[in-house]
Design a protein around this motif. Structure first.
Motif, PDB file in Angstrom:
ATOM      1  N   LEU A   1     -44.839  16.676  -5.265  1.00  0.00           N
ATOM      2  CA  LEU A   1     -44.676  17.920  -6.017  1.00  0.00           C
ATOM      3  C   LEU A   1     -43.224  18.258  -6.336  1.00  0.00           C
ATOM      4  CD1 LEU A   1     -47.285  20.130  -4.117  1.00  0.00           C
ATOM      5  CD2 LEU A   1     -47.591  18.955  -6.299  1.00  0.00           C
ATOM      6  N   LYS A   2     -42.302  17.722  -5.600  1.00  0.00           N
ATOM      7  CA  LYS A   2     -40.887  18.059  -5.773  1.00  0.00           C
ATOM      8  C   LYS A   2     -40.367  17.830  -7.194  1.00  0.00           C
ATOM      9  CE  LYS A   2     -36.310  17.168  -3.774  1.00  0.00           C
ATOM     10  NZ  LYS A   2     -35.562  16.401  -2.750  1.00  0.00           N
TER      11      LYS A   2
ATOM     12  N   LEU B   1     -41.734  18.440  -9.902  1.00  0.00           N
ATOM     13  CA  LEU B   1     -42.272  19.461 -10.805  1.00  0.00           C
ATOM     14  C   LEU B   1     -41.561  20.780 -10.534  1.00  0.00           C
ATOM     15  CD1 LEU B   1     -46.030  18.504 -10.353  1.00  0.00           C
ATOM     16  CD2 LEU B   1     -44.470  17.749 -12.158  1.00  0.00           C
ATOM     17  N   SER B   2     -40.933  21.328 -11.567  1.00  0.00           N
ATOM     18  CA  SER B   2     -40.021  22.460 -11.391  1.00  0.00           C
ATOM     19  C   SER B   2     -40.695  23.724 -10.882  1.00  0.00           C
ATOM     20  CB  SER B   2     -39.299  22.765 -12.709  1.00  0.00           C
ATOM     21  OG  SER B   2     -40.229  23.152 -13.713  1.00  0.00           O
ATOM     22  N   GLN B   3     -42.026  23.853 -11.080  1.00  0.00           N
ATOM     23  CA  GLN B   3     -42.692  25.084 -10.662  1.00  0.00           C
ATOM     24  C   GLN B   3     -42.945  25.160  -9.158  1.00  0.00           C
ATOM     25  OE1 GLN B   3     -44.086  22.552 -12.317  1.00  0.00           O
ATOM     26  NE2 GLN B   3     -46.332  22.662 -12.398  1.00  0.00           N
ATOM     27  N   PHE B   4     -42.728  24.047  -8.441  1.00  0.00           N
ATOM     28  CA  PHE B   4     -42.986  24.035  -7.005  1.00  0.00           C
ATOM     29  C   PHE B   4     -41.691  24.205  -6.220  1.00  0.00           C
ATOM     30  CE2 PHE B   4     -46.764  21.989  -8.661  1.00  0.00           C
ATOM     31  CZ  PHE B   4     -47.766  22.597  -7.911  1.00  0.00           C
ATOM     32  N   ALA B   5     -41.774  25.029  -5.177  1.00  0.00           N
ATOM     33  CA  ALA B   5     -40.622  25.269  -4.313  1.00  0.00           C
ATOM     34  C   ALA B   5     -41.087  25.233  -2.862  1.00  0.00           C
ATOM     35  CB  ALA B   5     -39.973  26.611  -4.627  1.00  0.00           C
ATOM     36  N   ARG B   6     -40.261  24.645  -2.025  1.00  0.00           N
ATOM     37  CA  ARG B   6     -40.591  24.587  -0.607  1.00  0.00           C
ATOM     38  C   ARG B   6     -40.060  25.837   0.076  1.00  0.00           C
ATOM     39  NH1 ARG B   6     -40.078  19.066   2.977  1.00  0.00           N
ATOM     40  NH2 ARG B   6     -41.673  19.626   4.504  1.00  0.00           N
ATOM     41  N   CYS B   7     -40.858  26.365   0.978  1.00  0.00           N
ATOM     42  CA  CYS B   7     -40.501  27.585   1.679  1.00  0.00           C
ATOM     43  C   CYS B   7     -40.617  27.308   3.178  1.00  0.00           C
ATOM     44  CB  CYS B   7     -41.431  28.713   1.257  1.00  0.00           C
ATOM     45  SG  CYS B   7     -41.050  30.276   2.013  1.00  0.00           S
ATOM     46  N   GLY B   8     -39.485  27.052   3.814  1.00  0.00           N
ATOM     47  CA  GLY B   8     -39.533  26.648   5.206  1.00  0.00           C
ATOM     48  C   GLY B   8     -40.166  25.273   5.339  1.00  0.00           C
ATOM     49  N   ARG B   9     -40.686  24.958   6.513  1.00  0.00           N
ATOM     50  CA  ARG B   9     -41.307  23.660   6.755  1.00  0.00           C
ATOM     51  C   ARG B   9     -42.799  23.673   6.469  1.00  0.00           C
ATOM     52  NH1 ARG B   9     -38.352  20.103   9.722  1.00  0.00           N
ATOM     53  NH2 ARG B   9     -40.257  19.114  10.507  1.00  0.00           N
TER      54      ARG B   9
ATOM     55  N   GLY C   1     -44.996  13.962   2.625  1.00  0.00           N
ATOM     56  CA  GLY C   1     -45.737  13.177   1.643  1.00  0.00           C
ATOM     57  C   GLY C   1     -46.139  14.002   0.431  1.00  0.00           C
ATOM     58  N   ILE C   2     -46.709  15.174   0.679  1.00  0.00           N
ATOM     59  CA  ILE C   2     -47.153  15.984  -0.464  1.00  0.00           C
ATOM     60  C   ILE C   2     -45.954  16.611  -1.177  1.00  0.00           C
ATOM     61  CG2 ILE C   2     -47.531  18.198   0.748  1.00  0.00           C
ATOM     62  CD1 ILE C   2     -50.209  18.307  -0.935  1.00  0.00           C
TER      63      ILE C   2
ATOM     64  N   GLN D   1     -55.052  18.867 -11.165  1.00  0.00           N
ATOM     65  CA  GLN D   1     -53.899  19.116 -12.009  1.00  0.00           C
ATOM     66  C   GLN D   1     -52.893  19.924 -11.188  1.00  0.00           C
ATOM     67  OE1 GLN D   1     -53.062  17.993 -14.907  1.00  0.00           O
ATOM     68  NE2 GLN D   1     -54.972  16.904 -15.293  1.00  0.00           N
ATOM     69  N   PRO D   2     -51.624  19.560 -11.221  1.00  0.00           N
ATOM     70  CA  PRO D   2     -50.638  20.292 -10.419  1.00  0.00           C
ATOM     71  C   PRO D   2     -50.676  21.801 -10.633  1.00  0.00           C
ATOM     72  CG  PRO D   2     -49.653  18.300 -11.294  1.00  0.00           C
ATOM     73  CD  PRO D   2     -51.020  18.417 -11.922  1.00  0.00           C
ATOM     74  N   ASP D   3     -50.871  22.251 -11.862  1.00  0.00           N
ATOM     75  CA  ASP D   3     -50.869  23.688 -12.124  1.00  0.00           C
ATOM     76  C   ASP D   3     -52.037  24.417 -11.480  1.00  0.00           C
ATOM     77  OD1 ASP D   3     -48.489  23.804 -13.479  1.00  0.00           O
ATOM     78  OD2 ASP D   3     -49.383  23.573 -15.457  1.00  0.00           O
ATOM     79  N   ASP D   4     -53.087  23.684 -11.069  1.00  0.00           N
ATOM     80  CA  ASP D   4     -54.220  24.311 -10.393  1.00  0.00           C
ATOM     81  C   ASP D   4     -53.905  24.640  -8.939  1.00  0.00           C
ATOM     82  OD1 ASP D   4     -55.740  24.161 -12.693  1.00  0.00           O
ATOM     83  OD2 ASP D   4     -56.679  22.265 -12.163  1.00  0.00           O
ATOM     84  N   ILE D   5     -52.862  24.036  -8.390  1.00  0.00           N
ATOM     85  CA  ILE D   5     -52.487  24.287  -7.002  1.00  0.00           C
ATOM     86  C   ILE D   5     -51.729  25.604  -6.918  1.00  0.00           C
ATOM     87  CG2 ILE D   5     -51.096  23.471  -5.058  1.00  0.00           C
ATOM     88  CD1 ILE D   5     -51.594  20.618  -6.047  1.00  0.00           C
ATOM     89  N   VAL D   6     -52.220  26.521  -6.093  1.00  0.00           N
ATOM     90  CA  VAL D   6     -51.548  27.800  -5.879  1.00  0.00           C
ATOM     91  C   VAL D   6     -50.443  27.626  -4.839  1.00  0.00           C
ATOM     92  CG1 VAL D   6     -51.841  30.203  -5.176  1.00  0.00           C
ATOM     93  CG2 VAL D   6     -53.619  29.073  -6.522  1.00  0.00           C
ATOM     94  N   TYR D   7     -50.816  27.043  -3.701  1.00  0.00           N
ATOM     95  CA  TYR D   7     -49.802  26.698  -2.700  1.00  0.00           C
ATOM     96  C   TYR D   7     -50.397  25.731  -1.683  1.00  0.00           C
ATOM     97  CZ  TYR D   7     -51.760  30.027   0.792  1.00  0.00           C
ATOM     98  OH  TYR D   7     -52.564  30.686   1.680  1.00  0.00           O
ATOM     99  N   CYS D   8     -49.513  25.114  -0.899  1.00  0.00           N
ATOM    100  CA  CYS D   8     -49.912  24.193   0.160  1.00  0.00           C
ATOM    101  C   CYS D   8     -49.358  24.712   1.479  1.00  0.00           C
ATOM    102  CB  CYS D   8     -49.364  22.786  -0.082  1.00  0.00           C
ATOM    103  SG  CYS D   8     -49.771  22.091  -1.694  1.00  0.00           S
TER     104      CYS D   8
END
Length: 238
Positions: A182-183, A185-193, A177-178, A146-153
């Motif tokens: 996730l993009k 879904l509003s709760q996910f944000a990319r931080c750098g590369r 790809g990942i 489930q997306p909400d189970d992911i803390v970070y990648c």
């Protein structure tokens, strides 16, 4: 096969619930299920720790030692989002029931119409959760998250480390790809590369250091700190 747990100290209840489940199956079509009865909340909680969460919990409120509301609060404190349907002889605790995100609050004796409505709601939620799952390939096989189970990648060349609350998965996938999964879904944000963070799991941001609720620290690139803080505040306050 749906795993259904019934926690009720009344030994007559399992037969009553099973009869209604069988009638629901006859009326709505195929419903493969197993029903496990627990006479007290402690037994239910032990089973969930050992065998994992069931697909649905029917939970009585008035039970000795630990009542149903307290049991539901403990289930939620463990991070379980299992659908809970309360079964009780009184409407007294209805507001407390919704405080633990109960799906339904059914008053005994159980009426077929309200029971069927509760089952429709629960199965709809289960189906929606399945549709939102991410299917990812690891070296050990396929995992469903489930997306909400992911803390970070965290990106590691052609692999992604996906960090959960208490474990991690190494996924053969590019960062693009990942992020593409996730993009939306509003709760996910990319931080750098290198990092994709679930902002619901952020505990604090101090300068270039982010504390996640699984105990890990993520270090922001200095050039990205102000931008990410702005994004985080926007997510919560706009």
């Amino acid at each position: 096969m749906y795993r259904i747990a019934l926690c009720d100290d009344d030994e007559r209840e399992p037969a009553c619930v099973k009869e209604l489940l069988d009638k629901y199956r006859e009326a709505k079509g195929q419903l493969d299920y197993s029903l496990e009865w627990f006479a007290d909340a402690h037994a239910l909680l032990r089973s969930m720790e050992q065998a994992g969460k069931p697909d649905l919990v029917f939970l009585d409120i008035y039970m000795p030692d630990k009542n149903g509301i307290a049991a539901a609060q403990e289930i939620r404190s463990l991070g379980s989002d299992v659908p809970i349907v309360f079964l009780t002889a009184s409407t007294e605790h209805a507001l407390n029931a919704y405080g633990v995100d109960a799906v339904q609050y059914l008053v005994k004796p159980l009426a077929q119409e309200t029971f069927f409505h509760a089952m429709d709601t629960v199965l709809g939620l289960i189906q929606k959760a399945k549709e939102s799952q991410l299917v990812l390939k690891t070296a050990h096989g396929i995992v469903r998250l489930q997306p909400d189970d992911i803390v970070y990648c965290e990106s590691q060349k052609n692999y992604q480390m996906v960090y959960l609350a208490e474990e991690e998965c190494r996924i053969r996938m590019t960062a693009e790809g990942i992020w593409g999964m996730l993009k939306p879904l509003s709760q996910f944000a990319r931080c750098g590369r290198s990092f994709i963070l679930n902002m619901n799991h952020i505990v604090s941001i101090k300068q270039e250091e982010i504390q996640m609720d699984n105990g890990r620290l993520v270090y922001l690139p200095k050039s990205r700190t102000a931008e990410f803080k702005k994004l985080y505040l926007s997510y919560y306050f706009e």
